[in-house]
Design an enzyme around this catalytic site. Sequence first.
Site, PDB file in Angstrom:
ATOM      1  N   GLU A   4       0.732  -0.833  -0.225  1.00  0.00           N
ATOM      2  CA  GLU A   4      -0.161   0.286   0.089  1.00  0.00           C
ATOM      3  C   GLU A   4       0.928   1.089  -0.060  1.00  0.00           C
ATOM      4  O   GLU A   4      -0.102   2.623   0.593  1.00  0.00           O
ATOM      5  CB  GLU A   4      -0.871  -0.059   1.151  1.00  0.00           C
ATOM      6  N   GLU A  33     -13.854  -5.060   9.983  1.00  0.00           N
ATOM      7  CA  GLU A  33     -12.454  -4.952  10.640  1.00  0.00           C
ATOM      8  C   GLU A  33     -12.589  -3.620  10.540  1.00  0.00           C
ATOM      9  O   GLU A  33     -13.046  -2.785  10.436  1.00  0.00           O
ATOM     10  CB  GLU A  33     -11.628  -5.991   9.784  1.00  0.00           C
ATOM     11  N   ARG A  55     -11.654   3.629  11.213  1.00  0.00           N
ATOM     12  CA  ARG A  55     -12.711   3.256  10.439  1.00  0.00           C
ATOM     13  C   ARG A  55     -12.814   1.916  10.594  1.00  0.00           C
ATOM     14  O   ARG A  55     -12.307   0.529  10.460  1.00  0.00           O
ATOM     15  CB  ARG A  55     -12.473   4.124   9.098  1.00  0.00           C
ATOM     16  N   ASN A  74      -9.490  -0.171  10.402  1.00  0.00           N
ATOM     17  CA  ASN A  74      -9.055   0.248   9.955  1.00  0.00           C
ATOM     18  C   ASN A  74      -8.083   1.218  10.822  1.00  0.00           C
ATOM     19  O   ASN A  74      -8.829   2.215  11.023  1.00  0.00           O
ATOM     20  CB  ASN A  74      -9.190   1.123   8.733  1.00  0.00           C
ATOM     21  N   ASP A 125     -15.525  -1.706   9.309  1.00  0.00           N
ATOM     22  CA  ASP A 125     -16.271  -1.686   7.389  1.00  0.00           C
ATOM     23  C   ASP A 125     -17.074  -2.700   8.575  1.00  0.00           C
ATOM     24  O   ASP A 125     -16.977  -3.302   9.003  1.00  0.00           O
ATOM     25  CB  ASP A 125     -15.274  -2.394   6.786  1.00  0.00           C
ATOM     26  N   GLY A 172      -7.493   6.276   5.451  1.00  0.00           N
ATOM     27  CA  GLY A 172      -7.180   6.423   3.645  1.00  0.00           C
ATOM     28  C   GLY A 172      -7.350   8.051   3.910  1.00  0.00           C
ATOM     29  O   GLY A 172      -8.809   8.011   4.769  1.00  0.00           O
TER      30      GLY A 172
END
Length: 301
Positions: free
Chosen positions: A14, A262, A246, A264, A248, A268
Amino acid sequence: MTRVAVLLGGMSSESEVSRRSGAQVIAALETAGFEVSRVDVTEDLGALLQALTPRPDVVFNALHGPFGEDGTIQGVLDYMGIPYTHSGVRASALAMDKAAAKAVFAAAGLPVAPHRIIDIAELADHDPLPPPYVVKPVNEGSSVGVSIVKAGDNNRTEIVANWHYGPAMVEQYIPGRELTVGVLEDQALAVTEILPAEKFYDYHAKYAAGGSRHVVPAEIPDEVAKQAMDIALAAHRALGCRGASRADLRYDDETGRLVLLEVNTQPGLTPTSLLPEQAAYTGMDFPALCTWMVERAACRV
């Protein structure tokens, strides 16, 4: 003037996303009045230590993936005593390990999908779970390496041949809608529904222009939105996250089932990213969001 070093790049799959996030952050922090330096992170730890000498007031961690959000760089910064944005070592390591994170979520009473951890070679021989199911790396982000296997598919051999991620998580596929909830410390921001242009919310859909459409707030019943935000905040707390995260989720609107996938810990921060969109929806522009993160930087906690 507060001196902020922005870490970007890194050694993971990434790294390009990280550079895009970092460039946006640098511009925003300069707009907000900080003295900003760019630090491109490579495998050369000595170069990183030199770039952080003399020590900045704060490190803005814009790294993604292994070494950047798994507790590794957090440990280096803790050792140096430099405050940094986002979560600390423990929360970062837990969230990055999908199996460990799901164990924490389950212990906290949060809804998760059944799964198994397998050696990828097992997938070539048989279905580890009744299809449909999702195959994903245990320690990657941004949907890197994620595949869906449905009944009658013949893609198992191809998945195995292209696999280079170590152990795999095989997880029950949850039909329905893709939701995500940003959290800033003790506040869930909003619920976004993600509508990918193609098969599912993979790496391309996350970061390519036109790869997905985001609906914020999601057009779902109010009680489901509240439940999703409650789950995201509870997951943030269960992992011990700091700053922004964040979560999901999947929402099956036929059965009403809502499942946490999950969390994060390094959301991003690119032009197509979800957390900045949700912050803007609540009235916080991008420079204000980045400033909020810098102001809450810490280390050794």
